[in-house]
Motif scaffolding. Structure first.
Motif, mmCIF file in Angstrom:
data_model
loop_
_atom_site.group_PDB
_atom_site.id
_atom_site.type_symbol
_atom_site.label_atom_id
_atom_site.label_comp_id
_atom_site.label_asym_id
_atom_site.label_seq_id
_atom_site.Cartn_x
_atom_site.Cartn_y
_atom_site.Cartn_z
ATOM 1 N N THR A 294 38.761 54.849 20.385
ATOM 2 C CA THR A 294 37.676 53.931 20.753
ATOM 3 C C THR A 294 37.058 54.314 22.091
ATOM 4 O O THR A 294 35.836 54.311 22.255
ATOM 5 N N ASN A 295 37.891 54.651 23.069
ATOM 6 C CA ASN A 295 37.364 55.069 24.373
ATOM 7 C C ASN A 295 36.532 56.336 24.247
ATOM 8 O O ASN A 295 35.484 56.485 24.907
ATOM 9 N N ALA A 296 36.995 57.269 23.414
ATOM 10 C CA ALA A 296 36.220 58.506 23.228
ATOM 11 C C ALA A 296 34.863 58.209 22.608
ATOM 12 O O ALA A 296 33.831 58.754 23.023
ATOM 13 N N LEU A 297 34.828 57.320 21.609
ATOM 14 C CA LEU A 297 33.551 56.977 20.983
ATOM 15 C C LEU A 297 32.638 56.234 21.950
ATOM 16 O O LEU A 297 31.416 56.431 21.940
ATOM 17 N N GLY A 335 39.946 50.830 32.277
ATOM 18 C CA GLY A 335 39.679 49.415 32.248
ATOM 19 C C GLY A 335 40.806 48.658 31.591
ATOM 20 O O GLY A 335 41.968 49.029 31.642
ATOM 21 N N LYS A 336 40.447 47.537 30.935
ATOM 22 C CA LYS A 336 41.460 46.689 30.320
ATOM 23 C C LYS A 336 42.190 47.413 29.203
ATOM 24 O O LYS A 336 43.385 47.196 28.992
ATOM 25 N N GLY A 337 41.465 48.259 28.458
ATOM 26 C CA GLY A 337 42.096 48.965 27.348
ATOM 27 C C GLY A 337 43.216 49.877 27.810
ATOM 28 O O GLY A 337 44.331 49.848 27.268
ATOM 29 N N LEU A 338 42.949 50.684 28.809
ATOM 30 C CA LEU A 338 43.985 51.588 29.321
ATOM 31 C C LEU A 338 45.117 50.813 29.985
ATOM 32 O O LEU A 338 46.283 51.209 29.894
ATOM 33 N N ARG A 339 44.780 49.717 30.636
ATOM 34 C CA ARG A 339 45.836 48.885 31.214
ATOM 35 C C ARG A 339 46.725 48.314 30.111
ATOM 36 O O ARG A 339 47.954 48.245 30.260
ATOM 37 N N GLY A 340 46.111 47.934 28.995
ATOM 38 C CA GLY A 340 46.898 47.462 27.863
ATOM 39 C C GLY A 340 47.802 48.550 27.300
ATOM 40 O O GLY A 340 48.943 48.289 26.911
ATOM 41 N N VAL A 341 47.304 49.797 27.254
ATOM 42 C CA VAL A 341 48.128 50.908 26.774
ATOM 43 C C VAL A 341 49.320 51.104 27.694
ATOM 44 O O VAL A 341 50.457 51.312 27.246
ATOM 45 N N ARG A 342 49.087 51.063 28.998
ATOM 46 C CA ARG A 342 50.192 51.218 29.955
ATOM 47 C C ARG A 342 51.225 50.100 29.779
ATOM 48 O O ARG A 342 52.432 50.343 29.838
ATOM 49 N N GLU A 343 50.748 48.854 29.570
ATOM 50 C CA GLU A 343 51.679 47.742 29.381
ATOM 51 C C GLU A 343 52.508 47.940 28.110
ATOM 52 O O GLU A 343 53.714 47.676 28.097
ATOM 53 N N ARG A 344 51.861 48.397 27.039
ATOM 54 C CA ARG A 344 52.599 48.644 25.806
ATOM 55 C C ARG A 344 53.680 49.701 26.040
ATOM 56 O O ARG A 344 54.817 49.555 25.589
ATOM 57 N N GLY A 349 59.649 50.964 27.011
ATOM 58 C CA GLY A 349 60.509 51.881 27.755
ATOM 59 C C GLY A 349 59.924 53.266 27.925
ATOM 60 O O GLY A 349 60.652 54.205 28.245
ATOM 61 N N GLY A 350 58.609 53.407 27.737
ATOM 62 C CA GLY A 350 57.974 54.720 27.837
ATOM 63 C C GLY A 350 57.101 54.844 29.062
ATOM 64 O O GLY A 350 57.237 54.103 30.042
ATOM 65 N N GLU A 351 56.182 55.805 29.003
ATOM 66 C CA GLU A 351 55.276 56.055 30.123
ATOM 67 C C GLU A 351 53.915 56.463 29.582
ATOM 68 O O GLU A 351 53.789 56.916 28.441
ATOM 69 N N CYS A 352 52.901 56.292 30.418
ATOM 70 C CA CYS A 352 51.526 56.579 30.007
ATOM 71 C C CYS A 352 50.806 57.305 31.131
ATOM 72 O O CYS A 352 50.973 56.971 32.313
ATOM 73 N N GLU A 353 50.012 58.309 30.756
ATOM 74 C CA GLU A 353 49.158 59.025 31.705
ATOM 75 C C GLU A 353 47.751 59.051 31.133
ATOM 76 O O GLU A 353 47.548 59.287 29.948
ATOM 77 N N ALA A 354 46.773 58.827 31.986
ATOM 78 C CA ALA A 354 45.381 58.853 31.545
ATOM 79 C C ALA A 354 44.506 59.318 32.701
ATOM 80 O O ALA A 354 44.662 58.848 33.831
ATOM 81 N N GLY A 355 43.604 60.241 32.420
ATOM 82 C CA GLY A 355 42.707 60.719 33.458
ATOM 83 C C GLY A 355 42.058 62.042 33.072
ATOM 84 O O GLY A 355 42.343 62.610 32.017
ATOM 85 N N PRO A 356 41.168 62.545 33.934
ATOM 86 C CA PRO A 356 40.521 63.838 33.665
ATOM 87 C C PRO A 356 41.544 64.966 33.622
ATOM 88 O O PRO A 356 42.487 64.993 34.415
ATOM 89 N N GLU A 357 41.362 65.874 32.707
ATOM 90 C CA GLU A 357 42.276 66.992 32.539
ATOM 91 C C GLU A 357 41.585 68.283 32.957
ATOM 92 O O GLU A 357 40.456 68.560 32.560
ATOM 93 N N GLY A 358 42.277 69.066 33.793
ATOM 94 C CA GLY A 358 41.763 70.381 34.166
ATOM 95 C C GLY A 358 40.879 70.382 35.391
ATOM 96 O O GLY A 358 40.403 71.431 35.803
ATOM 97 N N LEU A 376 44.550 61.189 27.331
ATOM 98 C CA LEU A 376 45.456 60.047 27.288
ATOM 99 C C LEU A 376 46.755 60.520 26.651
ATOM 100 O O LEU A 376 46.761 60.972 25.500
ATOM 101 N N ARG A 377 47.847 60.450 27.400
ATOM 102 C CA ARG A 377 49.138 60.924 26.900
ATOM 103 C C ARG A 377 50.176 59.811 27.069
ATOM 104 O O ARG A 377 50.299 59.231 28.154
ATOM 105 N N VAL A 378 50.909 59.542 26.008
ATOM 106 C CA VAL A 378 51.910 58.462 26.008
ATOM 107 C C VAL A 378 53.209 59.008 25.435
ATOM 108 O O VAL A 378 53.190 59.742 24.427
ATOM 109 N N ARG A 379 54.313 58.681 26.061
ATOM 110 C CA ARG A 379 55.646 59.047 25.577
ATOM 111 C C ARG A 379 56.460 57.775 25.363
ATOM 112 O O ARG A 379 56.632 56.976 26.302
ATOM 113 N N LEU A 380 56.940 57.566 24.131
ATOM 114 C CA LEU A 380 57.669 56.354 23.769
ATOM 115 C C LEU A 380 59.023 56.740 23.177
ATOM 116 O O LEU A 380 59.081 57.463 22.181
ATOM 117 N N PRO A 381 60.128 56.260 23.777
ATOM 118 C CA PRO A 381 61.443 56.549 23.184
ATOM 119 C C PRO A 381 61.629 55.807 21.872
ATOM 120 O O PRO A 381 61.186 54.663 21.730
#
Length: 386
Positions: A294-297, A335-344, A349-358, A376-381
């Motif tokens: 959704t963010n990409a679109l 924004g709120k969407g990425l904050r929601g991803v981080r909360e999830r 018990g995982g981690e989230c990274e989001a931002g410009p790459e390269g 946007l990269r997420v790692r979930l155990p």
């Protein structure tokens, strides 16, 4: 000086105090052998009789509920939850109820005795009626406040009850936040796809493309309405709250199809089978991928989207990358969407990274869209113990 005397709660508290005196008086009238004795002896008899009776009454679980309801109505606490209305749940509650009954009756007897004395004195000496009545009313004000303090301390929720209330409130807040995230992800995705499809259909003259765009808009809208209905049922807290199950990772091909129909090429490789994941992890992974697409679109319409997913070493790794455009490069911080991803991710018990790459994030506005991308990269155990 006169404001407390004009409040109705002063007189309801007076009534509450007098009820305690009435109880003690009835006990003395019923018990034989107190007629004609001195006042001191009568008081001692009252204490000897009232205290055991009050302690026995406190053993009844419903006594605490009745006293709590009466205290709420007559004492007027600032907040009703300061005084509990639940029955006694254990011996600690019964002990606090017994202390409350003894304190209530004792204070009521004292105020009632003063009231009788003042009334008799005023009847004998009319000139003393006004100052004596004024002093009596202020005594009632202070006694009522003291009675309220006793009620809050002895009839208020116990530590375990306060903890249970706090946990229930936290559960409600977490549920409301979860529903808010669900609405944001589902409805936000549907509106984004609809806007992009409508804009593309207006710009492209190909009738076949317009037909596909309208079909995608209709499909996305129907799915959003289903999600909205499910959320509203949950918010109403009706018995019908068990409705359609939340989408899982097996539904991501529909996301990719909607993105492709909106004009954004999608390169997806998900080496993950939803059936092998825990249900909650599959559902949250779907929402995370949905937020990335959704963010990409929304921020980079038409730009290629690359989605990767795999399970490595007991950890589910998800990534969504799209090229930065003039609009997309302004997403620093999220924004709120990425904050929601981080909360999830954190809740699982995982981690989230989001931002410009390269590129340096400070230079993202001037980055070459062909070289830089938003990642946007997420790692979930798979299990919280990992």
């Amino acid at each position: 000086m006169f404001a407390p005397l004009l409040r109705s709660v002063t007189y309801t508290r007076w009534l509450h105090l007098m009820i305690g005196m009435v109880f003690a008086g009835v006990v003395l009238l019923v018990y034989p052998g107190t007629e004609g004795v001195s006042t001191g002896r009568a008081v001692l008899c009252g204490v000897a009789l009232d205290v055991p009776l009050l302690c026995l009454a406190a053993l009844v679980p419903g006594m605490r509920r009745g006293e709590g309801v009466q205290a709420r109505l007559l004492l007027g606490p600032a907040r009703e939850e300061e005084i509990g209305v639940a029955p006694s749940a254990g011996w600690a509650d019964r002990g606090r109820t017994a202390l409350w009954l003894v304190a209530r009756v004792g204070l009521g007897v004292a105020v009632g005795a003063v009231t009788v004395v003042v009334a008799r004195a005023a009847a004998r000496e009319p000139l003393l009626a006004l100052p004596a009545g004024f002093a009596l009313l202020w005594l009632v004000v202070f006694a009522g406040r003291l009675q309220l303090a006793f009620a809050v301390r002895l009839l208020g929720p116990s530590g375990a009850e306060r903890l249970a209330v706090a946990e229930a409130r936290a559960e409600r807040l977490l549920e409301r936040n979860r529903l808010a995230r669900e609405l944001h992800d589902s409805i936000g995705h549907a509106l984004t796809v609809t806007v992009v499809q409508a804009g593309a259909a207006r710009e492209v003259a190909d009738p076949a493309f317009r037909e596909r765009a309208l079909e995608a808009i209709e499909t996305t809208g129907r799915r959003a309405l289903d999600d909205l209905e499910r959320m509203l049922v949950l918010l109403r807290e009706t018995p019908d709250a068990v409705v359609a199950e939340q989408p899982g990772l097996d539904r991501v091909p529909e996301l990719f199809a909607a993105a492709r129909a909106a004009g954004s090429p999608v390169d997806a490789e998900l080496d993950v089978r939803a059936a092998e994941l825990p249900g909650v992890l599959s559902r949250e992974a779907y929402r995370i991928v949905q937020e990335g697409v959704t963010n990409a679109l929304r921020h980079a319409p038409g730009a290629p989207i690359r989605v990767r997913g795999a399970v490595t070493g007991g950890v589910l790794e998800l990534s969504c990358r799209n090229a930065l455009t003039g609009k997309g490069s302004s997403r620093r911080g999220g924004g709120k969407g990425l904050r929601g991803v981080r909360e999830r991710a954190v809740l699982l018990g995982g981690e989230c990274e989001a931002g410009p790459e390269g590129v340096d994030p400070a230079e993202a506005d001037r980055a070459d869209p062909g070289r830089a991308g938003w990642l946007l990269r997420v790692r979930l155990p798979l299990r919280l113990g990992r």
